[in-house]
Design an enzyme around this catalytic site. Structure first.
Site, PDB file in Angstrom:
ATOM      1  CB  SER A 136      -0.972  -0.158   1.120  1.00  0.00           C
ATOM      2  OG  SER A 136      -1.865   1.026   1.121  1.00  0.00           O
ATOM      3  CG  ASP A 183      -7.403  -2.031  -3.618  1.00  0.00           C
ATOM      4  OD1 ASP A 183      -7.694  -1.336  -2.986  1.00  0.00           O
ATOM      5  OD2 ASP A 183      -6.036  -2.190  -3.675  1.00  0.00           O
ATOM      6  CG  HIS A 193      -5.991  -1.603  -0.135  1.00  0.00           C
ATOM      7  ND1 HIS A 193      -5.326  -1.348  -1.237  1.00  0.00           N
ATOM      8  CD2 HIS A 193      -5.279  -1.299   0.875  1.00  0.00           C
ATOM      9  CE1 HIS A 193      -4.490  -0.343  -0.978  1.00  0.00           C
ATOM     10  NE2 HIS A 193      -4.215  -0.408   0.341  1.00  0.00           N
TER      11      HIS A 193
HETATM   12  C1  MLT Z   1      -1.264   6.002  -0.230  1.00  0.00           C
HETATM   13  O1  MLT Z   1      -1.549   6.787   0.536  1.00  0.00           O
HETATM   14  O2  MLT Z   1      -0.097   5.728  -0.214  1.00  0.00           O
HETATM   15  C2  MLT Z   1      -2.285   5.189  -0.789  1.00  0.00           C
HETATM   16  O3  MLT Z   1      -3.700   5.582  -0.737  1.00  0.00           O
HETATM   17  C3  MLT Z   1      -2.579   3.773   0.117  1.00  0.00           C
HETATM   18  C4  MLT Z   1      -2.857   3.910   1.385  1.00  0.00           C
HETATM   19  O4  MLT Z   1      -1.938   4.212   2.261  1.00  0.00           O
HETATM   20  O5  MLT Z   1      -3.797   4.014   1.917  1.00  0.00           O
END
Ligand code: MLT
Length: 212
Positions: free
Chosen positions: A106, A156, A187
């Protein structure tokens, strides 16, 4: 410990020298402990380097600032990626590590993609779990066959399929050897991620020992 190791981090030395070293990059709200079990599962005996992101969003560690979900402060993405690259170089020297393969989830996958564009030499490759495009105008990068595995989730809600597909083709156009798989998950991480990442890394290790 040298002063250049400016990230709070965990380091586990290798128990098996042929295993590729991993750089573990956690998701929003994670820390340096989070991905150690995942790293041990997908690369048994590998050296693990696991920094904690320095940005706090309502107390939750991240690797760069965002303006909203999926909307990044791109100047911060760039500055933080360079700072992380300097840390990786210092840690490689301190611990005697080869260029590690990033294993990012992520937000951690997104800073790993930014590293691929901005400082590709610090990584031996990357496993990007639920990654999205980190920079709207990506700099020219020469990735020269760098191995990259992208694992996306078909359900996701945070990363649109088209965005992950765009990241995969952009990295491929820059010369990376990209494998992009979309798993029937959301996700969150799944057993399928562990299996796919482990197989991909084992093939990478086998290829490296055949070439040695
Ligand atoms: C991010 O902010 O890098 C993406 O939205 C993934 C997350 O951290 O939720």
């Amino acid at each position: 410990m040298t002063e250049a190791l400016t990230f709070v981090h965990r380091y586990e030395p290798a128990a098996r020298s042929s295993a590729p070293a991993l750089l573990l990059l956690h998701g929003t709200g994670g820390n340096e402990d989070d991905l150690l079990p995942l790293g041990q599962m997908i690369a048994p005996g590998a050296a693990l380097l696991s920094p904690r992101g320095k940005v706090l969003e309502h107390g939750m560690p991240r690797f760069f600032r965002r303006l909203a979900e999926g909307v990044f402060d791109e100047a911060d993405v760039r500055a933080r990626a360079l700072e992380l690259a300097d840390f990786i170089e210092a840690a490689r020297e301190e611990y005697g590590l080869p260029a590690p393969v990033a294993l990012g989830y992520s937000n951690g996958a997104n800073i790993a993609s930014a590293l691929l564009y901005l400082r590709p030499e610090v990584l031996g490759g990357a496993i990007l779990l639920r990654a999205m495009v980190p920079l709207s105008a990506a700099p020219e990068a020469r990735l020269d066959g760098k191995p990259v595995l992208i694992l996306s989730g078909a359900m996701d809600p945070i990363v649109p399929a088209a965005n992950a597909g765009h990241l995969a083709s952009a990295l491929q156009d820059a010369g990376a050897a990209v494998t992009h798989r979309t798993l029937p998950v959301g996700h969150e991480l799944s057993q399928a991620d562990i299996g796919a990442a482990r197989n991909w890394l084992a093939a990478l290790e086998a290829g490296a020992s055949a070439a040695a």
